[in-house]
Design a protein around this motif. Structure first.
Motif, PDB file in Angstrom:
ATOM      1  N   ASN A 116      66.769   0.986  18.886  1.00 33.39           N
ATOM      2  CA  ASN A 116      66.054  -0.102  19.560  1.00 33.39           C
ATOM      3  C   ASN A 116      64.859   0.457  20.318  1.00 33.39           C
ATOM      4  O   ASN A 116      65.010   1.078  21.374  1.00 33.39           O
ATOM      5  N   VAL A 117      63.665   0.261  19.773  1.00 29.52           N
ATOM      6  CA  VAL A 117      62.432   0.718  20.399  1.00 29.52           C
ATOM      7  C   VAL A 117      61.768  -0.481  21.059  1.00 29.52           C
ATOM      8  O   VAL A 117      61.368  -1.427  20.388  1.00 29.52           O
ATOM      9  N   MET A 118      61.658  -0.430  22.377  1.00 34.59           N
ATOM     10  CA  MET A 118      61.016  -1.506  23.125  1.00 34.59           C
ATOM     11  C   MET A 118      59.565  -1.123  23.374  1.00 34.59           C
ATOM     12  O   MET A 118      59.285  -0.158  24.081  1.00 34.59           O
ATOM     13  N   SER A 119      58.638  -1.852  22.769  1.00 33.94           N
ATOM     14  CA  SER A 119      57.214  -1.578  22.925  1.00 33.94           C
ATOM     15  C   SER A 119      56.524  -2.821  23.450  1.00 33.94           C
ATOM     16  O   SER A 119      56.497  -3.862  22.785  1.00 33.94           O
ATOM     17  N   LEU A 120      55.952  -2.720  24.650  1.00 32.63           N
ATOM     18  CA  LEU A 120      55.301  -3.874  25.272  1.00 32.63           C
ATOM     19  C   LEU A 120      54.377  -3.414  26.396  1.00 32.63           C
ATOM     20  O   LEU A 120      54.415  -2.256  26.797  1.00 32.63           O
ATOM     21  N   SER A 121      53.553  -4.344  26.868  1.00 31.57           N
ATOM     22  CA  SER A 121      52.669  -4.027  27.987  1.00 31.57           C
ATOM     23  C   SER A 121      53.387  -4.295  29.300  1.00 31.57           C
ATOM     24  O   SER A 121      54.405  -5.003  29.344  1.00 31.57           O
ATOM     25  N   ALA A 122      52.841  -3.747  30.384  1.00 31.63           N
ATOM     26  CA  ALA A 122      53.428  -3.980  31.706  1.00 31.63           C
ATOM     27  C   ALA A 122      53.415  -5.473  32.041  1.00 31.63           C
ATOM     28  O   ALA A 122      54.354  -5.997  32.649  1.00 31.63           O
ATOM     29  N   GLU A 123      52.357  -6.155  31.632  1.00 26.01           N
ATOM     30  CA  GLU A 123      52.272  -7.591  31.901  1.00 26.01           C
ATOM     31  C   GLU A 123      53.360  -8.358  31.152  1.00 26.01           C
ATOM     32  O   GLU A 123      53.955  -9.298  31.687  1.00 26.01           O
ATOM     33  N   LEU A 126      55.714   1.671  27.209  1.00 25.18           N
ATOM     34  CA  LEU A 126      55.193   0.674  28.145  1.00 25.18           C
ATOM     35  C   LEU A 126      53.716   0.946  28.447  1.00 25.18           C
ATOM     36  O   LEU A 126      53.366   2.003  28.966  1.00 25.18           O
ATOM     37  N   GLU A 127      52.861  -0.015  28.123  1.00 26.30           N
ATOM     38  CA  GLU A 127      51.416   0.150  28.307  1.00 26.30           C
ATOM     39  C   GLU A 127      50.927  -0.378  29.655  1.00 26.30           C
ATOM     40  O   GLU A 127      51.478  -1.337  30.205  1.00 26.30           O
ATOM     41  N   ASP A 128      49.874   0.254  30.156  1.00 23.26           N
ATOM     42  CA  ASP A 128      49.106  -0.240  31.311  1.00 23.26           C
ATOM     43  C   ASP A 128      49.957  -0.454  32.555  1.00 23.26           C
ATOM     44  O   ASP A 128      49.950  -1.534  33.164  1.00 23.26           O
ATOM     45  N   VAL A 129      50.674   0.572  32.976  1.00 26.11           N
ATOM     46  CA  VAL A 129      51.571   0.432  34.121  1.00 26.11           C
ATOM     47  C   VAL A 129      50.820   0.227  35.430  1.00 26.11           C
ATOM     48  O   VAL A 129      51.438  -0.137  36.439  1.00 26.11           O
ATOM     49  N   HIS A 130      49.498   0.427  35.439  1.00 28.17           N
ATOM     50  CA  HIS A 130      48.737   0.126  36.653  1.00 28.17           C
ATOM     51  C   HIS A 130      48.790  -1.368  36.991  1.00 28.17           C
ATOM     52  O   HIS A 130      48.428  -1.768  38.101  1.00 28.17           O
ATOM     53  N   PHE A 131      49.238  -2.185  36.040  1.00 32.50           N
ATOM     54  CA  PHE A 131      49.406  -3.625  36.288  1.00 32.50           C
ATOM     55  C   PHE A 131      50.380  -3.878  37.446  1.00 32.50           C
ATOM     56  O   PHE A 131      50.289  -4.898  38.133  1.00 32.50           O
ATOM     57  N   PHE A 132      51.302  -2.948  37.678  1.00 27.64           N
ATOM     58  CA  PHE A 132      52.327  -3.140  38.710  1.00 27.64           C
ATOM     59  C   PHE A 132      51.813  -2.884  40.130  1.00 27.64           C
ATOM     60  O   PHE A 132      52.574  -3.062  41.085  1.00 27.64           O
ATOM     61  N   GLN A 133      50.566  -2.467  40.274  1.00 33.56           N
ATOM     62  CA  GLN A 133      50.023  -2.208  41.606  1.00 33.56           C
ATOM     63  C   GLN A 133      50.118  -3.471  42.473  1.00 33.56           C
ATOM     64  O   GLN A 133      49.655  -4.541  42.088  1.00 33.56           O
ATOM     65  N   GLY A 134      50.724  -3.319  43.655  1.00 34.77           N
ATOM     66  CA  GLY A 134      50.839  -4.435  44.585  1.00 34.77           C
ATOM     67  C   GLY A 134      51.943  -5.429  44.278  1.00 34.77           C
ATOM     68  O   GLY A 134      52.112  -6.410  45.008  1.00 34.77           O
ATOM     69  N   LYS A 135      52.725  -5.193  43.212  1.00 37.34           N
ATOM     70  CA  LYS A 135      53.803  -6.117  42.833  1.00 37.34           C
ATOM     71  C   LYS A 135      55.146  -5.447  43.126  1.00 37.34           C
ATOM     72  O   LYS A 135      55.750  -4.821  42.263  1.00 37.34           O
ATOM     73  N   SER A 155      48.389   4.404  31.152  1.00 35.41           N
ATOM     74  CA  SER A 155      47.642   3.792  32.250  1.00 35.41           C
ATOM     75  C   SER A 155      46.188   4.242  32.183  1.00 35.41           C
ATOM     76  O   SER A 155      45.875   5.295  31.622  1.00 35.41           O
ATOM     77  N   SER A 156      45.324   3.422  32.754  1.00 28.20           N
ATOM     78  CA  SER A 156      43.914   3.802  32.868  1.00 28.20           C
ATOM     79  C   SER A 156      43.692   4.780  34.018  1.00 28.20           C
ATOM     80  O   SER A 156      42.570   5.254  34.224  1.00 28.20           O
ATOM     81  N   PHE A 157      44.767   5.061  34.766  1.00 25.56           N
ATOM     82  CA  PHE A 157      44.673   5.946  35.930  1.00 25.56           C
ATOM     83  C   PHE A 157      45.800   6.963  35.914  1.00 25.56           C
ATOM     84  O   PHE A 157      46.885   6.690  35.391  1.00 25.56           O
ATOM     85  N   LEU A 158      45.553   8.117  36.494  1.00 23.57           N
ATOM     86  CA  LEU A 158      46.611   9.076  36.729  1.00 23.57           C
ATOM     87  C   LEU A 158      47.537   8.540  37.822  1.00 23.57           C
ATOM     88  O   LEU A 158      47.096   7.738  38.664  1.00 23.57           O
ATOM     89  N   PRO A 159      48.795   8.964  37.854  1.00 27.41           N
ATOM     90  CA  PRO A 159      49.708   8.459  38.892  1.00 27.41           C
ATOM     91  C   PRO A 159      49.163   8.599  40.307  1.00 27.41           C
ATOM     92  O   PRO A 159      49.311   7.689  41.126  1.00 27.41           O
ATOM     93  N   LYS A 160      48.505   9.719  40.602  1.00 30.30           N
ATOM     94  CA  LYS A 160      47.993   9.944  41.960  1.00 30.30           C
ATOM     95  C   LYS A 160      46.868   8.993  42.327  1.00 30.30           C
ATOM     96  O   LYS A 160      46.549   8.817  43.507  1.00 30.30           O
TER      97      LYS A 160
END
Length: 449
Positions: A180-187, A218-227, A252-257
């Motif tokens: 089971n491969v789960m592939s989706l965006s953060a949104e 999981l794509e674009d995890v920067h979406f979780f900023q502030g949530k 992500s479009s950004f490094l974790p830091k």
């Protein structure tokens, strides 16, 4: 029955969209084609509004490819359907519930290889992405020291390509039929969680992602900023998958830091595996990307055109490929061959590189344009082609940098007076519009226009 036109539009959307996005929002739609109109019926207002806000443009483009012209696309809420016979209820519930992330009796099926849009075979490797590509290939096997990979880059540089390549490679070589491969965006992850909360199905949501998933992409995890609530759920999911030894790839479009308003524990979890950054590709990599894309499109593109596109679109591979697609399509529609003039026309629709070039960029450009090495350019040779290239370099360096004539000369092993004479000669040829002057003008414009 589903119309042939709607089937073709669905096939086009499945190829162009992320598999998770297609399953959650496109599959539940019912399409009706009437003349130049595509009417879409959504199962509820929530889905209808989401599709209108975020996917209407891509649906219109797919419809235009199939139906021609500029079809009118509308999204409405469908009328309640007649209650199905009991023996038909379970398949229907499964077809509706599964794309929306709601629970069904059967375990979620694996994502099949046919769902993946990209593979490692068509990923062009260069200095900017070599490490990220190697790490992505390694996590597909058993030689990687970590089950966790974090890919970062500016938009359009290959994160999604590598993510889909990983998914395809894992599915292709797995010895398990039920992987089971789960592939989706953060949104999409967040949306599924919201739907689960609204439907009082949170436990099923947790089971699906924490206990049933074998691989999470999981794509674009920067979406979780502030949530905050979303971050809590993601953190618990990542912990659970880690405890089970599951593979996780995040982009992500950004490094974790660089992420803001993200819980420190989640940032720590992002950093727990291997971090690979994808930089801006150099000219040679961009040129090979154009040639590879042209090969896949089965079209011949002149060398000067591939060089032009690679020179002008420097920071977004997605734009570079789109530009080539549009160039090829325009040539086919007009029944013409691909030319430089046509390439310039298409480039007007794209955000091309217009910043003033620095000295190293000028030297790289001159060497490429005149087919010389830097050593030849700096040599004592008086061959006509080398002198012409050197003079052009003098001219461009003086025009686009703040370097003095002396500094320019020192960088190319020449005296101040030689630089001055070389610049004057180029200016004279261009002002008199001689054949050589027109050639020089064309070369100069290619660098900065």
């Amino acid at each position: 029955m589903m119309t042939t036109a709607w089937k073709q539009i669905l096939n086009s959307l499945e190829k162009s969209l992320n598999p998770g996005l297609f399953s959650v929002w496109i599959k539940p739609l019912e399409g009706h084609v009437e003349g130049n109109r595509l009417k879409l019926l959504a199962p509820n207002a929530f889905v209808a509004n989401w599709v209108r806000d975020r996917l209407l443009q891509v649906i219109c483009e797919a419809a235009a490819e199939v139906m021609g012209g500029s079809p009118r696309v509308t999204v409405e809420v469908g009328a309640p359907r007649k209650a199905p016979a009991k023996k038909m209820l379970k398949p229907m519930v499964r077809s509706i519930a599964k794309p929306l992330g709601l629970p069904i009796a059967d375990a979620p099926k694996a994502v099949t290889v046919s769902n993946w849009r990209f593979s490692f075979d068509d990923f062009v490797v260069g200095p900017s992405n070599e490490l990220a590509c190697a790490a992505s290939k390694s996590i597909c096997g058993n030689i990687f020291n970590s089950d966790h990979l974090f890919l970062s880059s500016a938009p359009g540089l290959g994160k999604t390509h590598l993510l889909h390549s990983i998914g395809q490679e894992i599915c292709r070589h797995s010895n398990r039929n039920s992987l089971n491969v789960m592939s989706l965006s953060a949104e999409e992850f967040a949306t599924r969680l919201v739907l689960a909360i609204k439907g009082n199905q949170v436990n099923q949501f947790k089971t699906r992602f924490r206990e049933k998933a074998d691989v999470l992409l999981l794509e674009d995890v920067h979406f979780f900023q502030g949530k905050e609530k979303m971050q809590d759920e993601l953190l618990c999911t990542l912990k659970a998958l880690n405890n089970r030894g599951c593979r996780v790839v995040l982009t992500s479009s950004f490094l974790p830091k660089e992420l803001k308003k993200i819980d420190s524990q989640l940032v720590s979890r992002f950093c727990s595996g291997f971090l690979a950054h994808i930089g801006t590709p150099d000219f040679e990599t961009r040129r090979r990307i154009v040639l590879e894309k042209a090969r896949r499109l089965q079209v011949s593109v002149p060398v000067e055109v591939s060089d032009l596109l690679a020179e002008r679109i420097t920071t977004d591979i997605r734009q570079l490929e789109s530009c080539l697609n549009n160039l090829v399509l325009k040539a086919k529609l007009l029944n013409r061959t691909v030319t430089m003039d046509m390439a310039w026309e298409v480039l007007e629709n794209y955000a091309v590189h217009n910043a003033s070039p620095d000295f190293p960029h000028i030297i790289e450009f001159i060497c490429r344009s005149y087919d010389l090495s830097e050593e030849e350019l700096r040599s004592k040779s008086r061959k006509r082609q080398i002198v012409l290239a050197r003079n052009t370099a003098f001219f461009l360096a003086r025009r686009h940098t703040e370097m003095s004539l002396k500094a320019i000369g020192e960088r190319l092993g020449r005296r101040h007076s030689t630089v001055l004479k070389g610049i004057a000669k180029v200016e004279r040829e261009m002002s008199q519009q001689t054949p050589l002057g027109r050639q020089l003008k064309s070369t100069v414009e290619r660098l900065v226009s």
